[in-house]
Scaffold this active site. Structure first.
Site, mmCIF file in Angstrom:
data_model
loop_
_atom_site.group_PDB
_atom_site.id
_atom_site.type_symbol
_atom_site.label_atom_id
_atom_site.label_comp_id
_atom_site.label_asym_id
_atom_site.label_seq_id
_atom_site.Cartn_x
_atom_site.Cartn_y
_atom_site.Cartn_z
ATOM 1 N N HIS A 65 12.152 17.043 -17.118
ATOM 2 C CA HIS A 65 13.111 16.201 -16.413
ATOM 3 C C HIS A 65 12.442 15.243 -15.442
ATOM 4 O O HIS A 65 13.129 14.474 -14.774
ATOM 5 C CB HIS A 65 14.124 17.078 -15.666
ATOM 6 C CG HIS A 65 13.474 18.055 -14.739
ATOM 7 N ND1 HIS A 65 13.271 17.785 -13.423
ATOM 8 C CD2 HIS A 65 12.940 19.275 -14.970
ATOM 9 C CE1 HIS A 65 12.652 18.812 -12.861
ATOM 10 N NE2 HIS A 65 12.445 19.731 -13.792
ATOM 11 N N CYS A 66 11.097 15.243 -15.344
ATOM 12 C CA CYS A 66 10.426 14.395 -14.355
ATOM 13 C C CYS A 66 9.465 13.375 -14.966
ATOM 14 O O CYS A 66 9.663 12.178 -14.822
ATOM 15 C CB CYS A 66 9.660 15.262 -13.363
ATOM 16 S SG CYS A 66 10.705 16.302 -12.340
ATOM 17 N N ILE A 67 8.418 13.847 -15.625
ATOM 18 C CA ILE A 67 7.342 12.946 -16.058
ATOM 19 C C ILE A 67 7.833 11.858 -17.018
ATOM 20 O O ILE A 67 7.468 10.702 -16.857
ATOM 21 C CB ILE A 67 6.158 13.738 -16.642
ATOM 22 C CG1 ILE A 67 5.575 14.652 -15.559
ATOM 23 C CG2 ILE A 67 5.069 12.796 -17.158
ATOM 24 C CD1 ILE A 67 4.525 15.619 -16.066
#
Length: 185
Positions: A65-67
């Site tokens: 969900h971030c990178i």
């Protein structure tokens, strides 16, 4: 931090940094493969240097969900609000997003070396979550790999013990049985 914008930017920058560096080693992996150079050995060698090198390793794509998501917040925010184009960051995102297709191409090449056609070949994809030991599939490259393999005519069987609801097999042995190629994602 001096402001809420700075505090939020910290997380976006950290994930964007990882995205860019993963894209760099993914590009090196493709390049070095054509040169017969082991990219992991090169990265491990470079990691012995006491300067600013931080090892990142190539893979079949990025997930979570971030990178794969945070860089787009920065790209879109800068473009819409300030007219700034993050060219390097956009290229890094595109490089990483191309890795599932590259992975499928590697499977196809590997089968061809063995005198087999990918059309109709049974290919096991092991790992559906975006990283080992979890059941989180957000932005997992595995699903793009599966799609690319199927588009090439492969019969794909997927397995992840942490993601049984999306697995085609109930055990790794079942996924491997009769498989002509295996992708460990």
């Amino acid at each position: 931090m001096g402001s809420l914008k700075e505090a939020e930017a910290v997380k976006v920058v950290e994930n964007s940094f990882r995205n860019v560096n993963i894209a760099f080693v993914n590009e090196l992996a493709e390049s070095f493969a054509t040169m017969g150079i082991d990219v992991v050995n090169v990265i491990n060698g470079a990691a012995t240097k006491p300067f600013a090198f931080m090892p990142h390793y190539p893979g079949c794509g990025i997930g979570g969900h971030c990178i794969p998501v945070d860089p787009y917040y920065l790209i879109d925010y800068a473009r819409k609000n300030y007219g700034f184009e993050h060219k390097l960051l956009e290229l890094a995102c595109k490089t990483n997003e191309a890795m599932p297709e590259y992975t499928a191409e590697l499977v196809e090449k590997g089968l061809r070396v063995k005198g087999k056609d990918i059309k109709g070949a049974k290919v096991a994809v092991l790992g559906l979550a975006y990283k080992a030991g979890i059941g989180d599939c957000r932005e997992s490259p595995s699903f793009e790999i599966i799609k690319a393999l199927k588009n090439k005519g492969a019969q794909v069987i997927a397995y992840d013990p942490y993601v049984p609801e999306k697995s085609d097999a109930t055990r790794v042995e079942e996924a491997l049985d009769g498989s002509e190629a295996v992708v460990i994602a």
